[in-house]
Design an enzyme around this catalytic site. Sequence first.
Site, PDB file in Angstrom:
ATOM      1  N   VAL A  45       0.841  -1.206   0.000  1.00  8.07           N
ATOM      2  CA  VAL A  45       0.000   0.000   0.000  1.00  8.07           C
ATOM      3  C   VAL A  45       0.875   1.254   0.000  1.00  8.07           C
ATOM      4  O   VAL A  45       0.639   2.203  -0.758  1.00  8.07           O
ATOM      5  CB  VAL A  45      -0.969  -0.008   1.198  1.00  8.07           C
ATOM      6  CG1 VAL A  45      -1.775   1.284   1.237  1.00  8.07           C
ATOM      7  CG2 VAL A  45      -1.913  -1.204   1.122  1.00  8.07           C
ATOM      8  N   CYS A  46       1.917   1.246   0.833  1.00  8.54           N
ATOM      9  CA  CYS A  46       2.819   2.404   0.912  1.00  8.54           C
ATOM     10  C   CYS A  46       3.516   2.668  -0.422  1.00  8.54           C
ATOM     11  O   CYS A  46       3.746   3.813  -0.796  1.00  8.54           O
ATOM     12  CB  CYS A  46       3.895   2.171   1.964  1.00  8.54           C
ATOM     13  SG  CYS A  46       3.268   1.915   3.605  1.00  8.54           S
ATOM     14  N   THR A  47       3.861   1.596  -1.093  1.00  5.29           N
ATOM     15  CA  THR A  47       4.532   1.747  -2.390  1.00  5.29           C
ATOM     16  C   THR A  47       3.656   2.536  -3.349  1.00  5.29           C
ATOM     17  O   THR A  47       4.125   3.446  -4.046  1.00  5.29           O
ATOM     18  CB  THR A  47       4.884   0.356  -2.963  1.00  5.29           C
ATOM     19  OG1 THR A  47       5.790  -0.297  -2.060  1.00  5.29           O
ATOM     20  CG2 THR A  47       5.538   0.455  -4.330  1.00  5.29           C
TER      21      THR A  47
END
Length: 213
Positions: A45-47
């Site tokens: 998700v952070c990517t």
Amino acid sequence: MAHLRLGDTAPDFEQKSSIGTLRLYDYLGDKWGVLFSHPADFTPVCTTELGYTAKLADEFAKRNVKVLALSVDGEESHNKWIGDINDTQSTRVNFPILADEDRKVSELYDMIHPNANATLTVRSVFIIDPAKKIRLIITYPASTGRNFNEILRVIDSLQLTDNYSVATPVNWQDGDDVIIVPSLKDEAVIKEKFPKGYKAVRPYLRITPQPNK
């Protein structure tokens, strides 16, 4: 541990990052800031979030905003991860990622919520104005990606309402009608401030075109 609230002064800090040691106040200078935390490096998700934020570079720049990310991993890990982000998201990360291995910044900004996860940071977002005051705090669960279009919308609203005697209504977007603040009562002042006029739906609900458009 700090429990920061809206209007509090954003705590300054010095911490390692993907571009070397960084001090918050020096990094922001006289600009607005968005500080946002990530549970860990190499998380899916952070990517996507970091990639999208990089693609918004021009949008942040035209609003006089500097972006700063945080993860609890180290600089070496960050720099490897940035390569993955650039590759998978077809962009180039153009802002620093704090290396918060000692949890100093995470604890300063209350980004670790033990009942959710005792070691990973939640997805916190802080908007900091040029006076270093905290103007927005949003906290998402680790599983939910943030809406950075909403973050831009809030910045637009804050910058507009700081300069004009207005508030922005539900689902407002830049260019939509706004609300004259209820504290403004003097009709002569209202006519001067809002030459386009206004519609009084109720005495306390006065709609006017966005004054800087």
